[in-house]
Design a protein around this motif. Structure first.
Motif, PDB file in Angstrom:
ATOM      1  N   GLU A  77       2.077 -10.580  -4.646  1.00 57.16           N
ATOM      2  CA  GLU A  77       3.010  -9.514  -4.314  1.00 57.16           C
ATOM      3  C   GLU A  77       2.297  -8.195  -4.015  1.00 57.16           C
ATOM      4  O   GLU A  77       2.934  -7.216  -3.634  1.00 57.16           O
ATOM      5  CB  GLU A  77       3.997  -9.291  -5.466  1.00 57.16           C
ATOM      6  CG  GLU A  77       4.869 -10.501  -5.789  1.00 57.16           C
ATOM      7  CD  GLU A  77       5.743 -10.896  -4.610  1.00 57.16           C
ATOM      8  OE1 GLU A  77       6.319  -9.993  -3.972  1.00 57.16           O
ATOM      9  OE2 GLU A  77       5.840 -12.097  -4.319  1.00 57.16           O
ATOM     10  N   ALA A  78       0.987  -8.189  -4.184  1.00 59.71           N
ATOM     11  CA  ALA A  78       0.229  -6.955  -4.007  1.00 59.71           C
ATOM     12  C   ALA A  78       0.116  -6.597  -2.531  1.00 59.71           C
ATOM     13  O   ALA A  78       0.000  -7.469  -1.667  1.00 59.71           O
ATOM     14  CB  ALA A  78      -1.165  -7.087  -4.615  1.00 59.71           C
ATOM     15  N   ALA A  79       0.133  -5.294  -2.256  1.00 54.62           N
ATOM     16  CA  ALA A  79       0.012  -4.790  -0.884  1.00 54.62           C
ATOM     17  C   ALA A  79      -0.459  -3.348  -0.940  1.00 54.62           C
ATOM     18  O   ALA A  79      -0.330  -2.677  -1.969  1.00 54.62           O
ATOM     19  CB  ALA A  79       1.355  -4.875  -0.164  1.00 54.62           C
ATOM     20  N   PRO A  80      -1.020  -2.855   0.147  1.00 55.00           N
ATOM     21  CA  PRO A  80      -1.399  -1.438   0.184  1.00 55.00           C
ATOM     22  C   PRO A  80      -0.179  -0.548   0.404  1.00 55.00           C
ATOM     23  O   PRO A  80       0.769  -0.936   1.100  1.00 55.00           O
ATOM     24  CB  PRO A  80      -2.370  -1.362   1.368  1.00 55.00           C
ATOM     25  CG  PRO A  80      -1.977  -2.494   2.259  1.00 55.00           C
ATOM     26  CD  PRO A  80      -1.437  -3.571   1.368  1.00 55.00           C
ATOM     27  N   SER A  81      -0.213   0.625  -0.190  1.00 46.85           N
ATOM     28  CA  SER A  81       0.857   1.597   0.037  1.00 46.85           C
ATOM     29  C   SER A  81       0.239   2.995   0.096  1.00 46.85           C
ATOM     30  O   SER A  81      -0.751   3.286  -0.570  1.00 46.85           O
ATOM     31  CB  SER A  81       1.925   1.536  -1.050  1.00 46.85           C
ATOM     32  OG  SER A  81       1.377   1.806  -2.329  1.00 46.85           O
ATOM     33  N   LEU A  82       0.843   3.836   0.902  1.00 48.64           N
ATOM     34  CA  LEU A  82       0.339   5.182   1.153  1.00 48.64           C
ATOM     35  C   LEU A  82       0.988   6.191   0.226  1.00 48.64           C
ATOM     36  O   LEU A  82       2.195   6.128  -0.029  1.00 48.64           O
ATOM     37  CB  LEU A  82       0.632   5.561   2.602  1.00 48.64           C
ATOM     38  CG  LEU A  82       0.346   7.000   3.034  1.00 48.64           C
ATOM     39  CD1 LEU A  82      -1.155   7.259   3.114  1.00 48.64           C
ATOM     40  CD2 LEU A  82       1.024   7.293   4.382  1.00 48.64           C
ATOM     41  N   VAL A  83       0.188   7.134  -0.267  1.00 47.88           N
ATOM     42  CA  VAL A  83       0.739   8.292  -0.978  1.00 47.88           C
ATOM     43  C   VAL A  83       0.192   9.554  -0.326  1.00 47.88           C
ATOM     44  O   VAL A  83      -0.983   9.624   0.029  1.00 47.88           O
ATOM     45  CB  VAL A  83       0.412   8.276  -2.494  1.00 47.88           C
ATOM     46  CG1 VAL A  83       1.147   7.145  -3.187  1.00 47.88           C
ATOM     47  CG2 VAL A  83      -1.085   8.167  -2.749  1.00 47.88           C
ATOM     48  N   LEU A  84       1.060  10.532  -0.164  1.00 47.70           N
ATOM     49  CA  LEU A  84       0.682  11.827   0.411  1.00 47.70           C
ATOM     50  C   LEU A  84       1.217  12.933  -0.503  1.00 47.70           C
ATOM     51  O   LEU A  84       2.151  13.659  -0.150  1.00 47.70           O
ATOM     52  CB  LEU A  84       1.257  11.974   1.828  1.00 47.70           C
ATOM     53  CG  LEU A  84       0.751  10.982   2.878  1.00 47.70           C
ATOM     54  CD1 LEU A  84       1.526  11.156   4.191  1.00 47.70           C
ATOM     55  CD2 LEU A  84      -0.752  11.171   3.130  1.00 47.70           C
TER      56      LEU A  84
END
Length: 270
Positions: A77-84
């Motif tokens: 279920e892991a995936a990259p996600s962006l934080v700004l």
């Protein structure tokens, strides 16, 4: 493409989905700097994810992809996600973590993992001329994904921001020094500087449109924010910041929503 974290999130997600090759990701990331250094934030992270520490490796994007693969292989279920993140806006950050502090300082970062499970956080920072350093942090439990606005809502917010940013630029124009040059030329230069950064083939047209519009608004806001502080009173500077802050929030929200939509789709595709 406005920052290395957006580039890495989109391209690594596309690579995980089998839509692009590792070389494609490496080329896209290296467009930000000729040299990339990668190191774990501490010895525990280095041991768990097989990362260099304390001295970084100059293998750069290759090492980052290996770390992403290690996390996603152990958790389907892991995936990259962006934080700004920004001051007063810490959406998506794991509270109290070293990654949160570093990402807030940098204004960007990438989380890799599944909500509620262990993973990693990656923060790029400028190390020197032509050098970008990527620090990999351990995250004991990734936060649940923040509520992103839908793409329609993001587009609407950006249209409003375009109008308001143009008005802000016009009202602040008197604060620019003559030596700084014409604001429109500076906006064009800012956009040209990021135009060579690419997205994976098949990225949805709507996502591209949102990212492009966000870049345009950001360029306007950057130039507007560069009005001469020496020519402004403290009250004037505070008014400028109050005017621009919600517009920057709209830009960050649109960018994260667009990138999240790509990642959730499983791969960028039309």
């Amino acid at each position: 493409m406005s920052c290395p974290s957006i580039t890495f999130t989109l391209w690594s997600a596309s690579w995980l989905a089998g839509a692009t090759s590792p070389d494609d990701v490496i080329d896209a990331v290296r467009a930000w700097a000729p040299m990339h250094l990668v190191a774990a934030a501490d010895a525990e992270v280095a041991l768990r994810w097989d990362l260099p520490w304390p001295d970084p490796t100059d293998a750069g994007p290759v090492t980052l992809l290996q770390a992403v693969r290690a996390v996603t292989t152990s958790d389907s279920e892991a995936a990259p996600s962006l934080v700004l993140p920004a001051a007063g806006d810490a959406r998506g950050l794991p509270v109290g973590s070293a990654f949160a502090t570093a990402a807030l300082d940098a204004g960007q970062g990438v989380l890799v993992g599944a909500p509620g499970n262990p993973g990693i956080g990656i923060v790029p920072t400028v190390e020197g001329p032509d050098v970008l350093r990527w620090t990999v942090f351990g995250v004991p439990a990734l936060p649940h994904h923040p509520e992103h606005s839908g793409l329609g809502e993001a587009e609407y917010a950006l249209r409003e921001a375009v109008r308001d940013a143009a008005a802000a630029l016009s009202s602040l124009r008197g604060g620019f020094s003559a030596a700084a040059g014409d604001p429109r030329s500076r906006i064009a230069e800012a956009l040209a500087d990021i135009a060579h950064h690419t997205t994976p083939d098949g990225t949805p047209a709507r996502v591209l449109r949102i990212l492009d519009t966000a870049d345009q608004v950001a360029a306007i806001l950057t130039v507007a924010g560069e009005s001469s502080g020496r020519a402004q009173t403290a009250t004037g500077a505070a008014l400028r910041d109050d005017t621009l802050r919600p517009l920057w929030t709209a830009v960050r929200g649109a960018r994260t929503a667009a990138v999240a939509a790509c990642v959730r789709s499983g791969q960028p595709r039309t």
